[in-house]
Write a protein that holds these residues in place. Structure first.
Motif, PDB file in Angstrom:
ATOM      1  N   SER A  16     -36.582  16.547   7.111  1.00 24.74           N
ATOM      2  CA  SER A  16     -36.361  16.033   8.462  1.00 24.74           C
ATOM      3  C   SER A  16     -36.367  14.514   8.455  1.00 24.74           C
ATOM      4  CB  SER A  16     -37.446  16.533   9.416  1.00 24.74           C
ATOM      5  OG  SER A  16     -37.319  17.905   9.658  1.00 24.74           O
ATOM      6  N   ASP A  17     -35.552  13.951   9.318  1.00 25.75           N
ATOM      7  CA  ASP A  17     -35.556  12.506   9.552  1.00 25.75           C
ATOM      8  C   ASP A  17     -36.177  12.278  10.926  1.00 25.75           C
ATOM      9  OD1 ASP A  17     -35.094   9.845   9.957  1.00 25.75           O
ATOM     10  OD2 ASP A  17     -32.994   9.875   9.341  1.00 25.75           O
ATOM     11  N   ASN A  19     -37.158   9.394  12.063  1.00 24.18           N
ATOM     12  CA  ASN A  19     -36.887   8.041  12.554  1.00 24.18           C
ATOM     13  C   ASN A  19     -35.512   7.903  13.193  1.00 24.18           C
ATOM     14  OD1 ASN A  19     -39.388   6.955  11.592  1.00 24.18           O
ATOM     15  ND2 ASN A  19     -38.542   7.014   9.521  1.00 24.18           N
ATOM     16  N   ILE A  20     -34.633   8.847  12.933  1.00 20.68           N
ATOM     17  CA  ILE A  20     -33.284   8.757  13.490  1.00 20.68           C
ATOM     18  C   ILE A  20     -33.334   9.029  14.996  1.00 20.68           C
ATOM     19  CG2 ILE A  20     -32.804  11.181  12.947  1.00 20.68           C
ATOM     20  CD1 ILE A  20     -29.880  10.425  12.509  1.00 20.68           C
ATOM     21  N   GLY A  32     -36.083  13.331  16.469  1.00 18.21           N
ATOM     22  CA  GLY A  32     -35.546  13.339  15.121  1.00 18.21           C
ATOM     23  C   GLY A  32     -34.565  14.471  14.875  1.00 18.21           C
ATOM     24  N   LYS A  54     -29.284   9.935   3.814  1.00 23.28           N
ATOM     25  CA  LYS A  54     -30.560   9.240   4.045  1.00 23.28           C
ATOM     26  C   LYS A  54     -31.751   9.973   3.434  1.00 23.28           C
ATOM     27  CE  LYS A  54     -30.024   9.167   8.528  1.00 23.28           C
ATOM     28  NZ  LYS A  54     -28.659   9.708   8.623  1.00 23.28           N
ATOM     29  N   LEU A  55     -31.600  11.288   3.215  1.00 23.41           N
ATOM     30  CA  LEU A  55     -32.720  12.087   2.736  1.00 23.41           C
ATOM     31  C   LEU A  55     -32.514  12.577   1.304  1.00 23.41           C
ATOM     32  CD1 LEU A  55     -33.081  14.059   6.056  1.00 23.41           C
ATOM     33  CD2 LEU A  55     -34.712  12.398   5.192  1.00 23.41           C
TER      34      LEU A  55
END
Length: 389
Positions: A16-17, A19-20, A32, A54-55
């Motif tokens: 999971s992101d 911060n997005i 997120g 990003k991950l």
């Protein structure tokens, strides 16, 4: 909602992101976003989809830990959108013996996204209904074109009866967020998949013939219980039926006078016993949430200021988004405002007439700068008509 345990042989390796705050450069995220990927360990090891750029590091670490020294034999590519396919090239280079499983459209897109790579010796092309036997587990493939790209396919694991549903049954939000599924799944569905209701219906008909005990989407939590609830939601959404009786009042007001009229209509409807009334100020509301709520309810009222001989932009954008997503099967009332040459009503009516099976409530209510007693009487009549239908 955050339990991602699947089974002894099937492991969630996504991430999971948190911060997005915006997805696909347009959808506001409240909590997120998750990006799911899965590993099946058997006589042959299978990775189902990669993950967003990003991950990458987290995903590779999760994959290597889950493999525990083994190598993947197959990568199944359900969907070529970059948030799921970005790491195909990286994984292919890391494991040169790994075959890539997809349909012909998958490989057409693969060549476009990874122009520097030659996948010709690694292609494992499948067609509708084909089965990949990897030992205890048997993977069957079903095409899901335009849910929501043309190459999309889903994978049904026959032994444990799991549907890997690609972007179907997905939702916004990180995996460890404790929130009810429906609201963010609805916003995700109508924002991203909503235009393709007919194609979703076709996929649901295929799923009717499968014994599904678990659904593993590419975004959002794994669905393990009450699957009938989730499937029913998708059936309702994709057939463009309202989820519930209610009136969604969407208002775009420049100085607040149109908003006051919308508030008055909401008050009248509640006094007359309307089952549910929701008023949204489109100048402040997240557009994707406004779209989802418009689909949720059986009735819609649009109220807008006139602007440049047309309609105030927040309303125009709202109606454009509804049209793009095949809004239909609703009863709609119109309120316009204009100080000297009201134009919003005609504009909104024209846009609504381009949509399917819209029952328009006549007449359009016209405000001249501010709400009058006559307008209040007209709103009383509009409320009666709404509640009759």
């Amino acid at each position: 909602m955050s339990d991602m345990t699947i089974s002894k042989d099937i492991i969630h390796i996504g991430a999971s992101d948190k911060n997005i705050n915006i997805f696909e450069n347009q959808y506001v995220l409240k909590n997120g976003m998750s990006y799911n990927s899965y590993l099946i360990k058997d006589d042959k090891n299978v990775v189902l989809d990669t993950i967003d750029e990003k991950l990458t590091d987290t995903w590779l670490e999760n994959l290597e830990n889950a493999l525990d020294g083994r190598k993947p034999d197959y990568l199944i590519v359900s969907h070529m959108e970059p948030d799921h396919a970005y790491n195909i090239g990286k994984l292919a280079k890391k494991y040169p013996g790994m075959k890539i499983v997809g349909n012909q459209l998958t490989f057409n897109m693969l060549a476009n996204f990874f122009k520097e790579m030659d996948f010709s010796n690694r292609k494992f092309v499948i067609r509708e209904g084909d089965v990949l036997d990897i030992g205890k587990h048997k993977l069957q493939f079903f095409m899901a074109p335009m849910v929501h790209w043309p190459e999309v396919m889903v994978t049904y694991e026959q032994t444990e009866k799991i549907l890997f549903s690609a972007d179907g049954f997905g939702k916004f939000g990180a995996l460890d967020v404790d929130e009810e599924w429906t609201e963010e799944a609805r916003r995700y569905y109508f924002g991203i998949v909503g235009k393709y209701g007919m194609q979703v219906q076709a996929l649901l008909k295929k799923a009717e013939n499968l014994d599904i005990q678990m659904i593993c989407p590419l975004h959002g939590p794994i669905l393990k219980e009450n699957l009938g609830y989730y499937i029913d939601k998708y059936d309702t959404w994709s057939s463009y039926k309202p989820e519930e009786e209610g009136i969604y009042i969407a208002c775009s007001s420049i100085y607040g006078n149109t908003l006051k009229a919308a508030q008055k209509l909401a008050e009248i409807l509640k006094e007359k016993g309307a089952p549910k009334v929701v008023l949204a100020d489109l100048t402040k509301e997240d557009w994707a949430e406004a779209i989802a709520e418009a689909f949720q309810y059986s009735h819609l009222v649009v109220a807008s200021s006139s602007y440049n001989a047309g309609v105030f932009p927040p309303m125009k954008q709202f109606l454009d988004h509804l049209k793009e997503r095949s809004y239909q099967n609703r009863t709609v009332g119109i309120i316009e405002n204009g100080s000297w040459a009201p134009s919003a009503g005609k504009c909104m009516k024209g846009m609504l007439e381009e949509m399917k099976n819209i029952n328009m409530i006549e007449p359009i209510i016209t405000l001249k700068s501010t709400m009058s007693e006559e307008n209040v009487s007209q709103m009383e009549e509009m409320a009666d008509k709404i509640l009759e239908i």
